[in-house]
Design an enzyme around this catalytic site. Structure first.
Site, PDB file in Angstrom:
ATOM      1  N   LYS A  32      74.383  -6.221  80.099  1.00  0.00           N
ATOM      2  CA  LYS A  32      75.143  -7.191  80.880  1.00  0.00           C
ATOM      3  C   LYS A  32      74.344  -7.471  82.145  1.00  0.00           C
ATOM      4  O   LYS A  32      73.543  -6.633  82.560  1.00  0.00           O
ATOM      5  CB  LYS A  32      76.480  -6.504  81.195  1.00  0.00           C
ATOM      6  N   MET A  82      82.980 -16.274  83.418  1.00  0.00           N
ATOM      7  CA  MET A  82      83.127 -14.855  83.765  1.00  0.00           C
ATOM      8  C   MET A  82      82.752 -14.574  85.229  1.00  0.00           C
ATOM      9  O   MET A  82      83.428 -13.806  85.910  1.00  0.00           O
ATOM     10  CB  MET A  82      82.262 -13.976  82.850  1.00  0.00           C
ATOM     11  N   CYS A 111      72.999 -18.498  85.856  1.00  0.00           N
ATOM     12  CA  CYS A 111      74.443 -18.423  85.589  1.00  0.00           C
ATOM     13  C   CYS A 111      75.140 -19.629  86.224  1.00  0.00           C
ATOM     14  O   CYS A 111      74.986 -19.865  87.426  1.00  0.00           O
ATOM     15  CB  CYS A 111      75.014 -17.118  86.150  1.00  0.00           C
ATOM     16  N   ILE A 149      67.959 -20.943  76.210  1.00  0.00           N
ATOM     17  CA  ILE A 149      68.518 -21.441  77.448  1.00  0.00           C
ATOM     18  C   ILE A 149      69.814 -20.692  77.781  1.00  0.00           C
ATOM     19  O   ILE A 149      70.454 -20.138  76.886  1.00  0.00           O
ATOM     20  CB  ILE A 149      68.847 -22.959  77.331  1.00  0.00           C
ATOM     21  N   THR A 177      73.821 -21.063  79.295  1.00  0.00           N
ATOM     22  CA  THR A 177      74.876 -22.022  78.921  1.00  0.00           C
ATOM     23  C   THR A 177      74.784 -23.300  79.759  1.00  0.00           C
ATOM     24  O   THR A 177      74.181 -23.325  80.834  1.00  0.00           O
ATOM     25  CB  THR A 177      76.251 -21.378  79.162  1.00  0.00           C
ATOM     26  N   GLY A 192      77.310 -21.569  72.117  1.00  0.00           N
ATOM     27  CA  GLY A 192      77.676 -21.726  70.705  1.00  0.00           C
ATOM     28  C   GLY A 192      76.972 -22.912  70.055  1.00  0.00           C
ATOM     29  O   GLY A 192      76.071 -23.530  70.642  1.00  0.00           O
ATOM     30  N   GLY A 242      70.852 -19.962  72.080  1.00  0.00           N
ATOM     31  CA  GLY A 242      71.670 -21.174  72.107  1.00  0.00           C
ATOM     32  C   GLY A 242      72.144 -21.526  70.710  1.00  0.00           C
ATOM     33  O   GLY A 242      71.420 -22.167  69.938  1.00  0.00           O
ATOM     34  N   GLY A 243      73.323 -21.051  70.366  1.00  0.00           N
ATOM     35  CA  GLY A 243      73.962 -21.482  69.129  1.00  0.00           C
ATOM     36  C   GLY A 243      73.377 -20.941  67.846  1.00  0.00           C
ATOM     37  O   GLY A 243      73.621 -21.503  66.773  1.00  0.00           O
TER      38      GLY A 243
HETATM   39  C1  SIN Z   1      78.958 -15.147  83.431  1.00  0.00           C
HETATM   40  O1  SIN Z   1      79.118 -13.925  83.654  1.00  0.00           O
HETATM   41  O2  SIN Z   1      79.491 -15.989  84.162  1.00  0.00           O
HETATM   42  C2  SIN Z   1      78.153 -15.584  82.256  1.00  0.00           C
HETATM   43  C3  SIN Z   1      76.744 -15.128  82.321  1.00  0.00           C
HETATM   44  C4  SIN Z   1      75.753 -16.224  82.514  1.00  0.00           C
HETATM   45  O3  SIN Z   1      76.041 -17.382  82.213  1.00  0.00           O
HETATM   46  O4  SIN Z   1      74.626 -15.950  82.950  1.00  0.00           O
END
Ligand code: SIN
Length: 307
Positions: A54, A80, A136, A195, A197, A221, A247-248
């Site tokens: 993580k 998140m 992020c 990449i 998101t 996704g 990526g997906g």
């Molecule tokens: C997140 O914890 O917001 C997602 C992780 C990320 O997009 O790098």
């Protein structure tokens, strides 16, 4: 006729990146089943070629208020906000991962280059590779990797505190991802992770209210697969360091497609969440494809650039 040696090569799927050996090109994407040592071990036991933690920051982060995940039939939208226990509290998880016999990639984040260096210093002894998360979409302000100069500063400064390979995860939302990738590579990145998101938003039509607590989130996704393919294709043309595609990827066809665009290894996120068997299934599918064509994995990295 395939000789023994060639058959072994096709069936092994072993790859080398930045001096580390990966027994398969597949691994989890940061944030997916990587919170504890036991979840990372479970990934390794189920065919992941490496494990990615993580994203860890210096101080603990609670993350954004909920709802912070929406699943749709085309992908997931998450906000998140990088929840994690902080580097000091994560040390024990990393220590208990040894010996895993697979590369341990630690995803790290800092609000400033100085901040992320603190994370690196605390964790470097227990990590094989660092993945700098500069992309992020769920933290305040601009995505870090929107600006090549800022990316350069992060990578250069981080390289001062470690001789472990540095992977840099970039956002599809920057205007010119090729320039950003170039800046990362010139600053000392060993590989690029392409990449993260894409920023997105959904609205509840009964109330008109944005569904996510943070209003916006990151889309992952299958919906982003063609975007990832195009970006990997463009970056591979201009930059020599390895690309880790993400990526997906949800089946062996999408995995092969991404390798043909130029990725040497692949991370799986959304499709892994509820399906730990995905690594074994995709590995098997890739092997059958290679066997049928009588080629090995390295023969298809960047293959689409021949045309
Ligand atoms: C997140 O914890 O917001 C997602 C992780 C990320 O997009 O790098």
């Amino acid at each position: 006729m395939i000789c023994d040696e060639q058959y072994k090569r096709i069936m092994s799927l072993e790859i080398e990146i930045n001096g580390k050996t990966f027994e398969s090109p597949l691994m989890n994407a940061a944030g997916i089943l990587g919170t504890t040592a036991s979840s990372l071990k479970r990934l390794a036991d189920n065919g992941s070629g490496a494990v990615v933690t993580k994203t860890i920051s210096h101080k603990p982060k609670e993350g954004n208020k909920g709802p912070n995940l929406i699943e749709t039939n085309y992908g997931a939208l998450n906000s998140m906000g990088l929840p994690n226990p902080g580097a000091k509290n994560y040390l024990d998880e990393l220590k208990s991962l040894k010996p895993l016999n697979k590369p341990v990639i630690c995803s790290v984040f800092g609000e400033t280059p100085r901040d992320v260096k603190k994370v690196g210093r605390l964790l470097k002894e227990y990590v094989d590779i660092f993945e700098l998360n500069l992309s992020c979409p769920n933290i305040e302000g601009e995505v870090i990797s929107s600006d090549p100069e800022i990316v350069k500063k992060y990578v250069e400064e981080f390289a001062h505190i470690t001789n472990k390979p540095i992977w840099v995860k970039l956002s599809p939302s920057s205007d010119n991802i090729v320039n950003v990738s170039l800046a990362a590579s010139e600053a000392g990145a060993d590989s690029l992770v392409l990449i993260n998101t894409l920023k997105g938003m959904l609205i509840d039509i009964e109330s008109g209210r944005p569904i996510l607590g943070n209003k916006t989130g990151g889309l992952s996704g299958e919906a982003i697969h063609p975007i990832a393919i195009e970006i990997i294709y463009q970056v591979y043309k201009k930059i020599d360091i390895p690309i880790i595609g993400v990526g997906g990827v949800s089946d062996n066809e999408k995995a092969i497609e991404m390798v043909m665009a130029g990725a040497k290894a692949l991370q799986i996120g959304t499709a892994l969440k509820d399906d730990i068997g995905i690594f074994k299934r995709i590995n098997k599918g890739i092997k059958s494809y290679l066997q049928e064509k009588n080629i090995d994995l390295m023969d298809i990295v960047g293959l689409s650039h021949k045309y």
